[in-house]
Design an enzyme around this catalytic site. Structure first.
Site, PDB file in Angstrom:
ATOM      1  N   ASP A 210      -9.493  10.895  -7.141  1.00 45.00           N
ATOM      2  CA  ASP A 210      -8.617  10.061  -7.970  1.00 45.00           C
ATOM      3  C   ASP A 210      -8.504  10.721  -9.342  1.00 45.00           C
ATOM      4  O   ASP A 210      -9.494  10.834 -10.064  1.00 45.00           O
ATOM      5  CB  ASP A 210      -9.244   8.660  -8.096  1.00 45.00           C
ATOM      6  CG  ASP A 210      -8.374   7.694  -8.887  1.00 45.00           C
ATOM      7  OD1 ASP A 210      -7.359   8.126  -9.466  1.00 45.00           O
ATOM      8  OD2 ASP A 210      -8.734   6.495  -8.921  1.00 45.00           O
TER       9      ASP A 210
ATOM     10  N   GLU B 162      -5.291  11.041  -5.225  1.00 38.05           N
ATOM     11  CA  GLU B 162      -4.763   9.776  -5.756  1.00 38.05           C
ATOM     12  C   GLU B 162      -4.369   9.908  -7.222  1.00 38.05           C
ATOM     13  O   GLU B 162      -5.054  10.582  -7.990  1.00 38.05           O
ATOM     14  CB  GLU B 162      -5.853   8.704  -5.605  1.00 38.05           C
ATOM     15  CG  GLU B 162      -5.560   7.393  -6.305  1.00 38.05           C
ATOM     16  CD  GLU B 162      -6.673   6.365  -6.090  1.00 38.05           C
ATOM     17  OE1 GLU B 162      -7.430   6.481  -5.103  1.00 38.05           O
ATOM     18  OE2 GLU B 162      -6.785   5.445  -6.918  1.00 38.05           O
TER      19      GLU B 162
ATOM     20  N   GLU C  86      -1.879   1.553  -6.865  1.00 37.15           N
ATOM     21  CA  GLU C  86      -2.546   0.430  -7.530  1.00 37.15           C
ATOM     22  C   GLU C  86      -1.707  -0.116  -8.682  1.00 37.15           C
ATOM     23  O   GLU C  86      -1.938  -1.234  -9.131  1.00 37.15           O
ATOM     24  CB  GLU C  86      -3.943   0.843  -8.013  1.00 37.15           C
ATOM     25  CG  GLU C  86      -3.946   1.869  -9.108  1.00 37.15           C
ATOM     26  CD  GLU C  86      -5.356   2.317  -9.483  1.00 37.15           C
ATOM     27  OE1 GLU C  86      -5.845   3.260  -8.841  1.00 37.15           O
ATOM     28  OE2 GLU C  86      -5.956   1.742 -10.395  1.00 37.15           O
TER      29      GLU C  86
ATOM     30  N   HIS D  47      -6.255  -0.532  -2.561  1.00 39.60           N
ATOM     31  CA  HIS D  47      -7.108  -0.367  -3.736  1.00 39.60           C
ATOM     32  C   HIS D  47      -7.984  -1.606  -3.853  1.00 39.60           C
ATOM     33  O   HIS D  47      -7.538  -2.727  -3.601  1.00 39.60           O
ATOM     34  CB  HIS D  47      -6.175  -0.248  -4.951  1.00 39.60           C
ATOM     35  CG  HIS D  47      -6.853  -0.127  -6.274  1.00 39.60           C
ATOM     36  ND1 HIS D  47      -6.940  -1.170  -7.165  1.00 39.60           N
ATOM     37  CD2 HIS D  47      -7.442   0.925  -6.876  1.00 39.60           C
ATOM     38  CE1 HIS D  47      -7.551  -0.750  -8.271  1.00 39.60           C
ATOM     39  NE2 HIS D  47      -7.870   0.516  -8.123  1.00 39.60           N
TER      40      HIS D  47
HETATM   41 MG    MG Z   1      -7.441   4.618  -8.675  1.00 33.99          MG
END
Ligand code: MG
Length: 384
Positions: free
Chosen positions: A211, A237, A263, A312
């Site tokens: 991420d 991500e 998200e 998420h």
């Molecule tokens: Mg994230």
């Protein structure tokens, strides 16, 4: 049968360790702070917003919005805008009520953000309530479970050095977990090296995810994406600023690593361009922002594009986690659900009966509705 009461509860609980590592020393512990290179505002507390919807006959449904900062904002929207509309309505009219709530501020441009977080909390509570009224778990009302246990990945590895992160991951491997997501975004070379160290230490059979918290420009993201593909990373991500669908599409075309996004989005309308422009390979709505109703619709839309879902799940405290498990079980195109052990531990302190996550899987909560009810007495004790 009708809704008679809608109560919104802002929550602030003390925490020892943050997702991104140790907490800063602050004169005012209630003040929010940033954690460069990330730009978002964080809290030293676990913060969230619960909603409790009660019928005239006394049946109760619990909902929760993802509200990591300023949960009072979500609660004010629920109390002032949504509650007056929901009171007197039949809780079985789920889709109708979602659209009624969505339409209240739609023409004023409030079709995302806090407004949708508030709608989502109520939507989750209405699903819980319907399950209890019909004496069925939420996943049955969603059409059934594709899986009885929901696969998950351990998210974060909040340790400062590669050695300590490997040690932490190894401890989870010993408990049966085999997928890990690194919170990164520290430069192309450093991120690639961090993943490389985990890959070298954990071997080829472990799933590694990264991420980047939206820190990269397109050229950097392409460079890192190529390195991650070579390290057989499961998804990359939040590589680039979330508004830039086109750059994500270029990245997805240029790098073989699957691109994950979502998200920041809350509705079908917001996810649609990510699918039509082939900008994401894996969608990550948060049930605390998209609710149950909208998350399953996003999943159905993604299915038509052969796109997988990895919902998420960050600081939702219990109700949100149970709702995420119910949804993740009931969608065919699930990749994995997120798992944050320190949050999970706090969440379970708030629930009447704890949720279970072990050996790489969430167990389906038992009971009607979400299968998770808040312990209001305990919540009162833990509130900061
Ligand atoms: Mg994230």
């Amino acid at each position: 049968m009708c809704v008679s009461k809608v109560e919104a509860i802002p929550v602030r609980i003390k925490r020892d360790e943050a997702y991104l590592g140790s907490l800063p020393e602050m004169a005012d512990p209630a003040a929010y702070f940033t954690r460069p290179p990330y730009r978002a505002l964080y809290s030293a507390y676990f913060e969230t917003a619960f909603v409790k919807i009660t019928t005239a006959e006394g049946a109760v449904g619990w909902g929760e919005a993802l509200a990591p900062v300023a949960p009072e904002v979500v609660c004010a929207i629920i109390e002032q805008l949504l509650a007056p509309v929901l009171i007197g309505c039949d809780p079985l009219d789920g889709n109708v009520l979602w659209n009624v709530m969505y339409d209240l501020m739609r023409e004023r441009g409030y079709y995302g953000g806090f407004m949708l977080d508030a709608i989502s909390a109520c939507d989750i509570a209405l699903w819980d309530l319907r399950g209890k009224l019909l004496d069925q778990p939420a996943h049955k009302l969603l059409g059934g479970a594709y899986r009885e246990r929901v696969p998950c990945y351990v998210s974060g590895l909040p340790r400062p050095t590669p050695e300590e992160r490997l040690e932490l991951a190894q401890a989870y491997v010993d408990q049966g977990f085999s997928a890990f997501k690194l919170a990164a975004g520290h430069g192309v070379r450093q991120d690639a090296a961090s993943v490389g160290a985990l890959r070298a230490g954990l071997g080829a059979d472990t799933t590694l995810l990264l991420d980047a918290h939206w820190v990269y420009a397109l050229d950097e993201a392409v460079q890192l994406g190529q390195a991650l593909a070579e390290l057989d990373v499961g998804f990359f991500e939040a590589p680039i600023n979330p508004e830039d669908v086109e750059s994500h599409a270029q990245l997805a075309a240029a790098a073989a690593v699957p691109i994950a996004h979502g998200e920041t989005e809350r509705t079908r309308y917001q996810f649609r361009p990510w699918l039509t422009q082939k900008a994401a390979d894996i969608l990550q709505p948060d049930v605390g922002r998209a609710g149950i109703s909208e998350t399953v619709k996003i999943a159905a839309m993604a299915e038509a594009f052969n796109t997988r879902m990895a919902p998420h799940l960050s600081v939702g405290l219990g109700v949100c986690i149970a709702a995420s498990i119910q949804v993740a079980a009931a969608i065919p195109n699930l990749y994995m659900l997120e798992y944050q052990p320190p949050v999970f531990e706090i969440a379970n302190m708030l629930l009447k009966s704890p949720l279970i996550c072990q050996a790489g899987f969430y167990e389906m909560p038992s009971g009607a509705g979400l299968g998770a009810a808040l312990d209001e007495g305990r919540l009162g004790q833990l509130q900061a």
